[in-house]
Write a protein that holds these residues in place. Structure first.
Motif, PDB file in Angstrom:
ATOM      1  N   MET A 262     -12.749   3.622   3.013  1.00  9.70           N
ATOM      2  CA  MET A 262     -11.945   4.664   3.662  1.00  9.70           C
ATOM      3  C   MET A 262     -10.991   4.037   4.675  1.00  9.70           C
ATOM      4  O   MET A 262      -9.789   4.293   4.665  1.00  9.70           O
ATOM      5  CB  MET A 262     -12.901   5.648   4.359  1.00  9.70           C
ATOM      6  CG  MET A 262     -12.236   6.924   4.869  1.00  9.70           C
ATOM      7  SD  MET A 262     -11.634   7.965   3.544  1.00  9.70           S
ATOM      8  CE  MET A 262      -9.886   7.906   3.796  1.00  9.70           C
ATOM      9  N   ILE A 263     -11.560   3.172   5.520  1.00 10.89           N
ATOM     10  CA  ILE A 263     -10.728   2.515   6.536  1.00 10.89           C
ATOM     11  C   ILE A 263      -9.660   1.669   5.855  1.00 10.89           C
ATOM     12  O   ILE A 263      -8.497   1.659   6.249  1.00 10.89           O
ATOM     13  CB  ILE A 263     -11.612   1.650   7.465  1.00 10.89           C
ATOM     14  CG1 ILE A 263     -12.534   2.552   8.282  1.00 10.89           C
ATOM     15  CG2 ILE A 263     -10.760   0.791   8.380  1.00 10.89           C
ATOM     16  CD1 ILE A 263     -13.662   1.818   8.973  1.00 10.89           C
ATOM     17  N   GLY A 264     -10.085   0.990   4.773  1.00 11.55           N
ATOM     18  CA  GLY A 264      -9.144   0.140   4.050  1.00 11.55           C
ATOM     19  C   GLY A 264      -8.002   0.901   3.420  1.00 11.55           C
ATOM     20  O   GLY A 264      -6.947   0.330   3.135  1.00 11.55           O
ATOM     21  N   SER A 265      -8.189   2.191   3.175  1.00 14.90           N
ATOM     22  CA  SER A 265      -7.065   2.939   2.602  1.00 14.90           C
ATOM     23  C   SER A 265      -6.256   3.668   3.665  1.00 14.90           C
ATOM     24  O   SER A 265      -5.185   4.183   3.375  1.00 14.90           O
ATOM     25  CB  SER A 265      -7.555   3.912   1.515  1.00 14.90           C
ATOM     26  OG  SER A 265      -8.738   4.540   1.873  1.00 14.90           O
ATOM     27  N   VAL A 266      -6.761   3.697   4.900  1.00 12.21           N
ATOM     28  CA  VAL A 266      -6.013   4.353   5.976  1.00 12.21           C
ATOM     29  C   VAL A 266      -5.182   3.338   6.772  1.00 12.21           C
ATOM     30  O   VAL A 266      -4.007   3.564   7.057  1.00 12.21           O
ATOM     31  CB  VAL A 266      -6.971   5.104   6.931  1.00 12.21           C
ATOM     32  CG1 VAL A 266      -6.223   5.617   8.145  1.00 12.21           C
ATOM     33  CG2 VAL A 266      -7.649   6.247   6.200  1.00 12.21           C
ATOM     34  N   VAL A 267      -5.806   2.207   7.099  1.00 12.19           N
ATOM     35  CA  VAL A 267      -5.129   1.236   7.971  1.00 12.19           C
ATOM     36  C   VAL A 267      -3.798   0.737   7.374  1.00 12.19           C
ATOM     37  O   VAL A 267      -2.809   0.644   8.095  1.00 12.19           O
ATOM     38  CB  VAL A 267      -6.076   0.071   8.331  1.00 12.19           C
ATOM     39  CG1 VAL A 267      -5.352  -0.957   9.182  1.00 12.19           C
ATOM     40  CG2 VAL A 267      -7.278   0.601   9.086  1.00 12.19           C
ATOM     41  N   PRO A 268      -3.726   0.433   6.054  1.00 16.31           N
ATOM     42  CA  PRO A 268      -2.424   0.010   5.521  1.00 16.31           C
ATOM     43  C   PRO A 268      -1.335   1.062   5.738  1.00 16.31           C
ATOM     44  O   PRO A 268      -0.172   0.709   5.940  1.00 16.31           O
ATOM     45  CB  PRO A 268      -2.697  -0.173   4.023  1.00 16.31           C
ATOM     46  CG  PRO A 268      -4.141  -0.413   3.921  1.00 16.31           C
ATOM     47  CD  PRO A 268      -4.770   0.372   5.026  1.00 16.31           C
ATOM     48  N   VAL A 269      -1.713   2.325   5.701  1.00 14.98           N
ATOM     49  CA  VAL A 269      -0.712   3.377   5.889  1.00 14.98           C
ATOM     50  C   VAL A 269      -0.185   3.341   7.320  1.00 14.98           C
ATOM     51  O   VAL A 269       1.014   3.451   7.566  1.00 14.98           O
ATOM     52  CB  VAL A 269      -1.305   4.762   5.565  1.00 14.98           C
ATOM     53  CG1 VAL A 269      -0.252   5.845   5.712  1.00 14.98           C
ATOM     54  CG2 VAL A 269      -1.870   4.773   4.160  1.00 14.98           C
ATOM     55  N   PHE A 270      -1.106   3.138   8.272  1.00 20.91           N
ATOM     56  CA  PHE A 270      -0.685   3.056   9.668  1.00 20.91           C
ATOM     57  C   PHE A 270       0.172   1.812   9.899  1.00 20.91           C
ATOM     58  O   PHE A 270       1.132   1.842  10.657  1.00 20.91           O
ATOM     59  CB  PHE A 270      -1.906   3.035  10.605  1.00 20.91           C
ATOM     60  CG  PHE A 270      -2.406   4.411  10.934  1.00 20.91           C
ATOM     61  CD1 PHE A 270      -2.051   5.017  12.129  1.00 20.91           C
ATOM     62  CD2 PHE A 270      -3.198   5.107  10.056  1.00 20.91           C
ATOM     63  CE1 PHE A 270      -2.480   6.292  12.434  1.00 20.91           C
ATOM     64  CE2 PHE A 270      -3.641   6.380  10.343  1.00 20.91           C
ATOM     65  CZ  PHE A 270      -3.282   6.973  11.542  1.00 20.91           C
ATOM     66  N   LEU A 271      -0.197   0.716   9.236  1.00 19.10           N
ATOM     67  CA  LEU A 271       0.555  -0.527   9.411  1.00 19.10           C
ATOM     68  C   LEU A 271       1.949  -0.399   8.793  1.00 19.10           C
ATOM     69  O   LEU A 271       2.951  -0.727   9.420  1.00 19.10           O
ATOM     70  CB  LEU A 271      -0.196  -1.701   8.768  1.00 19.10           C
ATOM     71  CG  LEU A 271       0.521  -3.048   8.822  1.00 19.10           C
ATOM     72  CD1 LEU A 271       0.724  -3.497  10.259  1.00 19.10           C
ATOM     73  CD2 LEU A 271      -0.241  -4.119   8.055  1.00 19.10           C
ATOM     74  N   GLY A 272       2.005   0.087   7.570  1.00 19.18           N
ATOM     75  CA  GLY A 272       3.291   0.132   6.869  1.00 19.18           C
ATOM     76  C   GLY A 272       4.189   1.259   7.338  1.00 19.18           C
ATOM     77  O   GLY A 272       5.405   1.123   7.383  1.00 19.18           O
ATOM     78  N   GLY A 273       3.585   2.371   7.685  1.00 20.59           N
ATOM     79  CA  GLY A 273       4.380   3.513   8.138  1.00 20.59           C
ATOM     80  C   GLY A 273       3.955   4.789   7.444  1.00 20.59           C
ATOM     81  O   GLY A 273       4.103   4.916   6.240  1.00 20.59           O
ATOM     82  N   ARG A 274       3.420   5.723   8.236  1.00 15.15           N
ATOM     83  CA  ARG A 274       2.989   7.004   7.685  1.00 15.15           C
ATOM     84  C   ARG A 274       4.179   7.803   7.165  1.00 15.15           C
ATOM     85  O   ARG A 274       5.240   7.798   7.774  1.00 15.15           O
ATOM     86  CB  ARG A 274       2.298   7.834   8.771  1.00 15.15           C
ATOM     87  CG  ARG A 274       0.832   7.542   8.932  1.00 15.15           C
ATOM     88  CD  ARG A 274       0.362   8.062  10.259  1.00 15.15           C
ATOM     89  NE  ARG A 274       0.942   7.250  11.327  1.00 15.15           N
ATOM     90  CZ  ARG A 274       0.993   7.644  12.594  1.00 15.15           C
ATOM     91  NH1 ARG A 274       0.525   8.818  12.943  1.00 15.15           N
ATOM     92  NH2 ARG A 274       1.513   6.855  13.512  1.00 15.15           N
ATOM     93  N   GLY A 275       3.990   8.453   6.042  1.00 10.05           N
ATOM     94  CA  GLY A 275       5.035   9.330   5.530  1.00 10.05           C
ATOM     95  C   GLY A 275       6.192   8.606   4.862  1.00 10.05           C
ATOM     96  O   GLY A 275       7.155   9.218   4.457  1.00 10.05           O
ATOM     97  N   THR A 276       6.097   7.283   4.754  1.00 12.33           N
ATOM     98  CA  THR A 276       7.139   6.551   4.026  1.00 12.33           C
ATOM     99  C   THR A 276       6.636   6.247   2.625  1.00 12.33           C
ATOM    100  O   THR A 276       5.432   6.279   2.362  1.00 12.33           O
ATOM    101  CB  THR A 276       7.475   5.218   4.726  1.00 12.33           C
ATOM    102  OG1 THR A 276       6.308   4.386   4.715  1.00 12.33           O
ATOM    103  CG2 THR A 276       7.913   5.451   6.161  1.00 12.33           C
ATOM    104  N   LEU A 277       7.559   5.930   1.710  1.00 10.74           N
ATOM    105  CA  LEU A 277       7.155   5.682   0.328  1.00 10.74           C
ATOM    106  C   LEU A 277       6.499   4.300   0.185  1.00 10.74           C
ATOM    107  O   LEU A 277       5.442   4.163  -0.413  1.00 10.74           O
ATOM    108  CB  LEU A 277       8.389   5.785  -0.574  1.00 10.74           C
ATOM    109  CG  LEU A 277       8.149   5.583  -2.072  1.00 10.74           C
ATOM    110  CD1 LEU A 277       7.147   6.591  -2.605  1.00 10.74           C
ATOM    111  CD2 LEU A 277       9.456   5.671  -2.832  1.00 10.74           C
ATOM    112  N   TRP A 278       7.126   3.274   0.766  1.00  3.75           N
ATOM    113  CA  TRP A 278       6.668   1.906   0.538  1.00  3.75           C
ATOM    114  C   TRP A 278       5.741   1.397   1.628  1.00  3.75           C
ATOM    115  O   TRP A 278       5.114   0.344   1.469  1.00  3.75           O
ATOM    116  CB  TRP A 278       7.864   0.965   0.387  1.00  3.75           C
ATOM    117  CG  TRP A 278       8.647   1.233  -0.846  1.00  3.75           C
ATOM    118  CD1 TRP A 278       9.864   1.846  -0.930  1.00  3.75           C
ATOM    119  CD2 TRP A 278       8.255   0.940  -2.197  1.00  3.75           C
ATOM    120  NE1 TRP A 278      10.259   1.946  -2.246  1.00  3.75           N
ATOM    121  CE2 TRP A 278       9.296   1.397  -3.048  1.00  3.75           C
ATOM    122  CE3 TRP A 278       7.126   0.341  -2.767  1.00  3.75           C
ATOM    123  CZ2 TRP A 278       9.241   1.271  -4.431  1.00  3.75           C
ATOM    124  CZ3 TRP A 278       7.075   0.215  -4.149  1.00  3.75           C
ATOM    125  CH2 TRP A 278       8.117   0.675  -4.962  1.00  3.75           C
TER     126      TRP A 278
END
Lengths: 351, 246
Positions: A262-278
């Motif tokens: 779960m954490i592994g699928s959330v943290v990349p989103v926070f790192l890369g940018g929430r709500g962005t495609l890439w």
């Protein structure tokens, strides 16, 4: 946010092309193995972002759907499935044989669809709450499903786990089919995210993220919009879980419904940018290899988990909005350097 | 209360927050095609009454009728679809979305709309038309968060018109807005009224209220204390007392 950029398609093809070429360029098993997990987290992060990033609802229970997908695939193809011999069993060995080894991949879309449907009532209940309460409710979901996986022995075989037959793919390129299956799930997730981001569903989700009450006042069917996205996101998550179960060939409750996933699928989103495609893909490309490296260097002491947590803290301190939005801001500042920000003065009535 | 031509009616609405009765036995009618003002000192229950009428809050007792039909459990989404919509006191817009996106969120959306493009040509045209009228057309691709407060008020007003509503409830449309912008808003209200829109307006700007409205309803401590044409209400001793007395 919803504008189509002319080089968007080219960029997408280049990135996906590069990911597809990876196992041909680097064919060492350990590298492709990291590649499979990187793509898995990229797919999970993309699926999570599609719902949570777009709507602002932080779900901490998505890994429950990952587990359901994993157990669905395992039960379908396992010869040791506890469901075997029950009224639901049609053959004497498993529900379905893996055939030449590719059949589980073909079944994935059905798994995704089934779990998406299953997630609707779950989402409907969870989505009666908002913000931090929603995060807690979904987190509860995670532990409920983990407990179910341990205790519903008639379905999951409990803590003894469940095995899936190992396909006889050529040894030297054994990981490739899994790699491409994960890539397929990721591309599907990206296509869906892209499509949602530029159509009305995305617009309504963004409105909900900004001010849900106001959106209601403008006639947006908030519950329905959230639910549709939640289901799509859950379905994709389950598909990744299906590939994962087949890749590992043996699944246990504590790993199928694992807070770390779960954490592994959330943290990349926070790192890369929430709500962005890439953003989620970028985050996964950075974090998963880093995590594997840390696990390798510090694994024995489980200090790598501390390292991983430190990464998250640093992200929140330095790049609270994630890499891509921060780069966008920097670019904007650079473009308008020297110039004062041009918000037009109050308009004087023309008439 | 001439029920026949009333577009929106409330009947003995009451709302209590703990021991405080915010709205008490409030009955009012908004005539179709009118501009009705709802005034009263701060804390007299105007916004609470708005919330009850638009489904943002539930009344403890009483009834609401819109277009002659009883609204059993007011719900903003359903009311919006039926043609009743509102603005908020603090200019609620979606700051991260562009003006055009703010406008198109508000279009009537059937279920299949979730696969439509975000901004369809017809929506864009209608949004442009409205933004033109509100003097915001030049800013159409700008993020709404970058607008001035007055412009945000105008934008919010414009967005609620996207669905061609029949009744708009405006919560303090000119509060905190500069005089030029007040004129602009007044002009918009008049123009929309001339085209047949019914409005219920909460407002503190008395000259504006007296010049604009057909009918004024006065609340004090959650109770309706006066209801009538502006000239009459202006001289009502109960009203003067509420505003000037204790």
């Amino acid at each position: 946010m919803t504008a189509i950029r002319p080089f968007g398609l080219v960029r997408g093809l280049v990135i996906v092309g590069a990911l597809a070429a990876f196992p041909f360029v680097f064919n060492e098993h350990w590298l492709v193995n990291i590649g499979v997990f990187t793509l898995m987290y990229a797919a999970l992060a993309t699926a999570w972002n599609m719902f949570a990033g777009y709507s602002g609802y932080i779900s901490l229970g998505h890994v429950a759907f990952f587990g359901i997908g994993a157990y669905t695939v395992a039960n379908t193809f396992s010869v040791s499935s506890p469901l075997r011999g029950s009224a639901y069993s049609f053959t004497s060995h498993a529900f379905m044989s893996i055939g030449s080894g590719y059949r589980p991949f073909y079944v994935l879309p059905l798994v995704g669809l089934a779990v998406a449907l299953l997630s609707v009532p779950i989402g409907w209940v969870a989505l009666r709450t908002r913000a931090i309460t929603f995060a807690i409710v979904t987190l509860t979901l995670l532990f409920v499903f983990q407990n179910l996986a341990f205790n519903l022995r008639g379905v999951t075989n409990g803590s003894s786990g469940l095995s899936v037959p190992t396909p006889n793919f050529p040894v030297e390129t054994y990981e490739r089919p899994f790699y491409f299956a994960m890539l397929g799930v990721l591309v599907l997730g990206l296509l869906l995210s892209w499509h949602i981001g530029r159509n009305k569903l995305g617009l309504m989700l963004f409105a909900i993220r900004e001010d849900e009450e106001k959106a209601r006042g403008l006639g947006v069917r908030t519950t329905g919009v959230k639910l549709v996205t939640f289901a799509l996101s859950a379905g994709l998550t389950a598909m990744a879980g299906g590939v994962w179960a087949y890749y590992l060939t043996y699944i246990y409750p504590q790993f199928a419904v694992d807070p770390l996933v779960m954490i592994g699928s959330v943290v990349p989103v926070f790192l890369g940018g929430r709500g962005t495609l890439w953003g989620p893909v970028l985050g996964a490309l950075i974090l998963v290899p880093a995590q594997q490296y840390m696990a390798y260097r510090l694994g024995a002491s489980e200090l790598y988990l501390v390292g991983y947590a430190a990464v998250f803290v640093v992200i929140l301190l330095v790049l609270p909005r994630g890499i891509l939005p921060s780069l966008g801001d920097a670019y904007e500042r650079w473009r308008y350097r020297g110039a004062r920000v041009t918000v037009q003065p109050e308009e004087v009535p023309a008439a | 209360m001439t029920a026949a031509a009333a577009l929106l009616e409330s009947d003995a609405l009451t709302k209590r927050f703990g021991g405080v009765t915010a709205v008490e036995e409030c009955s009012l009618a908004v005539q179709s095609g009118s501009i009705t003002a709802l005034i009263g000192p701060n804390g007299s229950g105007k916004t609470t009454l708005f919330n009850l009428l638009t489904g943002y809050d539930f009344a403890d007792s009483g009834a609401v009728r819109f277009d002659g039909r009883a609204v059993r459990r007011p719900n903003p989404i359903a009311l919006y679809r039926a043609g009743l919509t509102r603005t908020f006191q603090q200019a609620r817009i979606f700051p991260q979305l562009s003006l055009i996106e703010n406008m198109t969120v508000a279009v009537h959306q059937p279920w299949r709309a979730i696969v439509y493009p975000a901004v369809r040509r017809a929506d864009r045209e209608r949004a442009h038309e409205l933004l033109e009228e509100f003097g915001l057309a030049r800013l159409v691709e700008e993020r709404a968060g970058r607008l001035s407060y007055g412009q945000k008020k105008l934008l919010e007003f414009a967005t609620v018109l996207m669905s061609k509503p029949r009744l708009v409830l405006l919560d303090e449309p000119t509060a905190g807005v500069n005089p030029v912008m007040v004129e602009k808003i007044e002009e918009r209200i008049r123009a929309l009224h001339a085209r047949g829109l019914t409005l219920l307006v909460v407002e503190h700007n008395m000259p504006l209220v007296m010049g604009l409205c057909d009918r004024v309803i006065v609340l004090d401590h959650g109770r309706k204390i006066a209801d009538g044409p502006p000239a009459e209400v202006q001289h009502d001793p109960a009203v003067l007392d509420a505003y000037l007395g204790t």
